[in-house]
Design a protein around this motif. Structure first.
Motif, PDB file in Angstrom:
ATOM      1  N   PRO A   4      45.373  30.547  33.111  1.00  0.00           N
ATOM      2  CA  PRO A   4      44.473  30.067  34.154  1.00  0.00           C
ATOM      3  C   PRO A   4      43.249  29.375  33.554  1.00  0.00           C
ATOM      4  O   PRO A   4      42.907  29.583  32.389  1.00  0.00           O
ATOM      5  CB  PRO A   4      44.053  31.352  34.869  1.00  0.00           C
ATOM      6  CG  PRO A   4      44.092  32.385  33.789  1.00  0.00           C
ATOM      7  CD  PRO A   4      45.188  31.967  32.842  1.00  0.00           C
ATOM      8  N   THR A   5      42.585  28.577  34.356  1.00  0.00           N
ATOM      9  CA  THR A   5      41.316  27.975  33.939  1.00  0.00           C
ATOM     10  C   THR A   5      40.197  28.974  34.228  1.00  0.00           C
ATOM     11  O   THR A   5      40.369  29.918  35.017  1.00  0.00           O
ATOM     12  CB  THR A   5      41.034  26.685  34.720  1.00  0.00           C
ATOM     13  OG1 THR A   5      40.882  27.021  36.114  1.00  0.00           O
ATOM     14  CG2 THR A   5      42.153  25.662  34.546  1.00  0.00           C
ATOM     15  N   GLU A   6      39.057  28.751  33.621  1.00  0.00           N
ATOM     16  CA  GLU A   6      37.914  29.623  33.881  1.00  0.00           C
ATOM     17  C   GLU A   6      37.532  29.576  35.357  1.00  0.00           C
ATOM     18  O   GLU A   6      37.218  30.595  35.966  1.00  0.00           O
ATOM     19  CB  GLU A   6      36.723  29.229  33.013  1.00  0.00           C
ATOM     20  CG  GLU A   6      35.544  30.145  33.198  1.00  0.00           C
ATOM     21  CD  GLU A   6      34.361  29.816  32.299  1.00  0.00           C
ATOM     22  OE1 GLU A   6      33.233  30.178  32.689  1.00  0.00           O
ATOM     23  OE2 GLU A   6      34.562  29.231  31.225  1.00  0.00           O
ATOM     24  N   SER A   7      37.592  28.404  35.949  1.00  0.00           N
ATOM     25  CA  SER A   7      37.262  28.262  37.362  1.00  0.00           C
ATOM     26  C   SER A   7      38.225  29.056  38.240  1.00  0.00           C
ATOM     27  O   SER A   7      37.806  29.742  39.177  1.00  0.00           O
ATOM     28  CB  SER A   7      37.299  26.773  37.743  1.00  0.00           C
ATOM     29  OG  SER A   7      37.104  26.608  39.114  1.00  0.00           O
ATOM     30  N   ALA A   8      39.518  28.977  37.940  1.00  0.00           N
ATOM     31  CA  ALA A   8      40.515  29.723  38.715  1.00  0.00           C
ATOM     32  C   ALA A   8      40.305  31.226  38.551  1.00  0.00           C
ATOM     33  O   ALA A   8      40.479  31.986  39.513  1.00  0.00           O
ATOM     34  CB  ALA A   8      41.923  29.328  38.272  1.00  0.00           C
ATOM     35  N   ILE A   9      39.926  31.659  37.364  1.00  0.00           N
ATOM     36  CA  ILE A   9      39.667  33.077  37.125  1.00  0.00           C
ATOM     37  C   ILE A   9      38.521  33.538  38.018  1.00  0.00           C
ATOM     38  O   ILE A   9      38.623  34.550  38.706  1.00  0.00           O
ATOM     39  CB  ILE A   9      39.347  33.339  35.643  1.00  0.00           C
ATOM     40  CG1 ILE A   9      40.608  33.152  34.789  1.00  0.00           C
ATOM     41  CG2 ILE A   9      38.750  34.726  35.441  1.00  0.00           C
ATOM     42  CD1 ILE A   9      40.366  33.186  33.295  1.00  0.00           C
ATOM     43  N   ALA A  21      31.052  37.166  40.386  1.00  0.00           N
ATOM     44  CA  ALA A  21      32.132  36.439  39.703  1.00  0.00           C
ATOM     45  C   ALA A  21      31.565  35.306  38.850  1.00  0.00           C
ATOM     46  O   ALA A  21      32.056  35.044  37.748  1.00  0.00           O
ATOM     47  CB  ALA A  21      33.123  35.888  40.720  1.00  0.00           C
ATOM     48  N   LYS A  22      30.517  34.679  39.321  1.00  0.00           N
ATOM     49  CA  LYS A  22      29.895  33.586  38.567  1.00  0.00           C
ATOM     50  C   LYS A  22      29.232  34.097  37.291  1.00  0.00           C
ATOM     51  O   LYS A  22      29.251  33.444  36.253  1.00  0.00           O
ATOM     52  CB  LYS A  22      28.865  32.885  39.448  1.00  0.00           C
ATOM     53  CG  LYS A  22      28.253  31.661  38.831  1.00  0.00           C
ATOM     54  CD  LYS A  22      27.295  30.987  39.796  1.00  0.00           C
ATOM     55  CE  LYS A  22      26.657  29.786  39.154  1.00  0.00           C
ATOM     56  NZ  LYS A  22      25.705  29.130  40.044  1.00  0.00           N
ATOM     57  N   ARG A  23      28.669  35.322  37.348  1.00  0.00           N
ATOM     58  CA  ARG A  23      27.962  35.888  36.197  1.00  0.00           C
ATOM     59  C   ARG A  23      28.864  36.631  35.215  1.00  0.00           C
ATOM     60  O   ARG A  23      28.438  36.959  34.117  1.00  0.00           O
ATOM     61  CB  ARG A  23      26.865  36.841  36.682  1.00  0.00           C
ATOM     62  CG  ARG A  23      25.716  36.146  37.380  1.00  0.00           C
ATOM     63  CD  ARG A  23      24.596  37.121  37.712  1.00  0.00           C
ATOM     64  NE  ARG A  23      25.003  38.216  38.573  1.00  0.00           N
ATOM     65  CZ  ARG A  23      25.000  38.176  39.903  1.00  0.00           C
ATOM     66  NH1 ARG A  23      24.637  37.073  40.531  1.00  0.00           N
ATOM     67  NH2 ARG A  23      25.380  39.226  40.609  1.00  0.00           N
ATOM     68  N   MET A  24      30.111  36.904  35.584  1.00  0.00           N
ATOM     69  CA  MET A  24      30.973  37.693  34.702  1.00  0.00           C
ATOM     70  C   MET A  24      31.251  36.953  33.401  1.00  0.00           C
ATOM     71  O   MET A  24      31.264  35.728  33.361  1.00  0.00           O
ATOM     72  CB  MET A  24      32.282  38.080  35.396  1.00  0.00           C
ATOM     73  CG  MET A  24      33.327  37.012  35.397  1.00  0.00           C
ATOM     74  SD  MET A  24      34.909  37.518  36.082  1.00  0.00           S
ATOM     75  CE  MET A  24      34.479  38.139  37.656  1.00  0.00           C
ATOM     76  N   ALA A  25      31.436  37.723  32.354  1.00  0.00           N
ATOM     77  CA  ALA A  25      31.712  37.166  31.028  1.00  0.00           C
ATOM     78  C   ALA A  25      33.211  36.901  30.903  1.00  0.00           C
ATOM     79  O   ALA A  25      33.998  37.826  30.739  1.00  0.00           O
ATOM     80  CB  ALA A  25      31.253  38.138  29.953  1.00  0.00           C
ATOM     81  N   SER A  58      50.003  37.735  42.003  1.00  0.00           N
ATOM     82  CA  SER A  58      50.500  38.569  43.092  1.00  0.00           C
ATOM     83  C   SER A  58      50.839  37.662  44.263  1.00  0.00           C
ATOM     84  O   SER A  58      49.987  36.898  44.728  1.00  0.00           O
ATOM     85  CB  SER A  58      49.443  39.593  43.488  1.00  0.00           C
ATOM     86  OG  SER A  58      49.880  40.375  44.562  1.00  0.00           O
ATOM     87  N   ASP A  59      52.078  37.729  44.711  1.00  0.00           N
ATOM     88  CA  ASP A  59      52.546  36.883  45.815  1.00  0.00           C
ATOM     89  C   ASP A  59      52.255  35.408  45.558  1.00  0.00           C
ATOM     90  O   ASP A  59      51.815  34.680  46.446  1.00  0.00           O
ATOM     91  CB  ASP A  59      51.923  37.330  47.142  1.00  0.00           C
ATOM     92  CG  ASP A  59      52.335  38.738  47.535  1.00  0.00           C
ATOM     93  OD1 ASP A  59      53.478  39.117  47.220  1.00  0.00           O
ATOM     94  OD2 ASP A  59      51.515  39.447  48.147  1.00  0.00           O
ATOM     95  N   GLY A  60      52.448  34.977  44.322  1.00  0.00           N
ATOM     96  CA  GLY A  60      52.305  33.568  43.977  1.00  0.00           C
ATOM     97  C   GLY A  60      50.884  33.073  43.782  1.00  0.00           C
ATOM     98  O   GLY A  60      50.663  31.875  43.645  1.00  0.00           O
ATOM     99  N   LYS A  61      49.909  33.971  43.792  1.00  0.00           N
ATOM    100  CA  LYS A  61      48.529  33.527  43.565  1.00  0.00           C
ATOM    101  C   LYS A  61      47.843  34.481  42.599  1.00  0.00           C
ATOM    102  O   LYS A  61      48.272  35.617  42.400  1.00  0.00           O
ATOM    103  CB  LYS A  61      47.752  33.416  44.874  1.00  0.00           C
ATOM    104  CG  LYS A  61      47.549  34.722  45.580  1.00  0.00           C
ATOM    105  CD  LYS A  61      46.725  34.536  46.845  1.00  0.00           C
ATOM    106  CE  LYS A  61      46.419  35.883  47.453  1.00  0.00           C
ATOM    107  NZ  LYS A  61      45.457  35.808  48.521  1.00  0.00           N
ATOM    108  N   LEU A  62      46.757  34.011  42.002  1.00  0.00           N
ATOM    109  CA  LEU A  62      45.978  34.842  41.088  1.00  0.00           C
ATOM    110  C   LEU A  62      45.111  35.811  41.877  1.00  0.00           C
ATOM    111  O   LEU A  62      44.488  35.423  42.864  1.00  0.00           O
ATOM    112  CB  LEU A  62      45.067  33.977  40.220  1.00  0.00           C
ATOM    113  CG  LEU A  62      45.710  33.221  39.077  1.00  0.00           C
ATOM    114  CD1 LEU A  62      44.668  32.374  38.358  1.00  0.00           C
ATOM    115  CD2 LEU A  62      46.378  34.170  38.108  1.00  0.00           C
ATOM    116  N   VAL A  63      45.078  37.048  41.414  1.00  0.00           N
ATOM    117  CA  VAL A  63      44.219  38.075  42.008  1.00  0.00           C
ATOM    118  C   VAL A  63      43.441  38.713  40.870  1.00  0.00           C
ATOM    119  O   VAL A  63      44.025  39.163  39.890  1.00  0.00           O
ATOM    120  CB  VAL A  63      45.052  39.149  42.748  1.00  0.00           C
ATOM    121  CG1 VAL A  63      44.150  40.256  43.262  1.00  0.00           C
ATOM    122  CG2 VAL A  63      45.841  38.522  43.880  1.00  0.00           C
TER     123      VAL A  63
END
Length: 162
Positions: A4-9, A21-25, A58-63
């Motif tokens: 995944p990309t950082e943005s998708a993560i 989520a924006k502040r996570m390392a 999960s079900d075809g998408k990132l979780v």
């Protein structure tokens, strides 16, 4: 698992705010991870070791799920088993990881937890790419162990989203 990309993560997290989520390392070495060997991607925050993050399909998408690791009792040597990959570790190799539930339940303080490898490298332990200590007999063949990890992880993710 696909890389995944950082943005998708950052967009995938279901149990934290957009600001959290924006502040996570996010690890900066995403390109060097063994994605083909990962059933899920997990990491600890180097600046706050009690924080951990898990990303799965999960079900075809990132979780994504933000986790908290329980603190360990110092000086107590014990053997523990990860409930996902069934790998046994000595000492602090397994941690109780708790996740705030998504949605209203999480805002009220509800959480769920499970025992996981402290370094979240379950996929690598399964495939013998990483070792937790002296070899022990595998309880199940590799395909069945992979299925177990995926089923246990799916059950945990369902509990987070309830």
């Amino acid at each position: 698992m696909l890389q995944p990309t950082e943005s998708a993560i950052r967009k995938a997290f279901v149990n934290c705010t957009q600001g959290e989520a924006k502040r996570m390392a996010v690890p900066n070495d995403l390109g060097t991870r063994p994605w083909d060997d990962l059933d899920f991607f997990g990491w600890r925050d180097p600046a706050a070791p009690q924080r951990a993050y898990l990303l799965a399909e999960s079900d075809g998408k990132l979780v994504g799920v933000a986790l908290r690791a329980a603190t360990h009792q110092i000086g107590r040597v014990r053997r523990s088993m990860c409930s996902l990959c069934l790998t046994t570790h000595l000492g602090d190799g397994v941690s109780l990881m708790t996740a705030r539930k998504a949605g209203p339940g999480g805002r009220q303080g509800d959480s769920v937890g499970t025992y996981m490898c402290s370094d979240l490298a379950c996929s690598l332990y399964l495939r013998k790419k990483k070792h937790a200590g002296p070899p022990m007999p595998d309880p199940l063949p590799l395909p069945e162990r992979i299925d177990h990890v995926r089923a246990a992880l799916a059950a945990f993710l369902r509990k987070v989203n309830e």
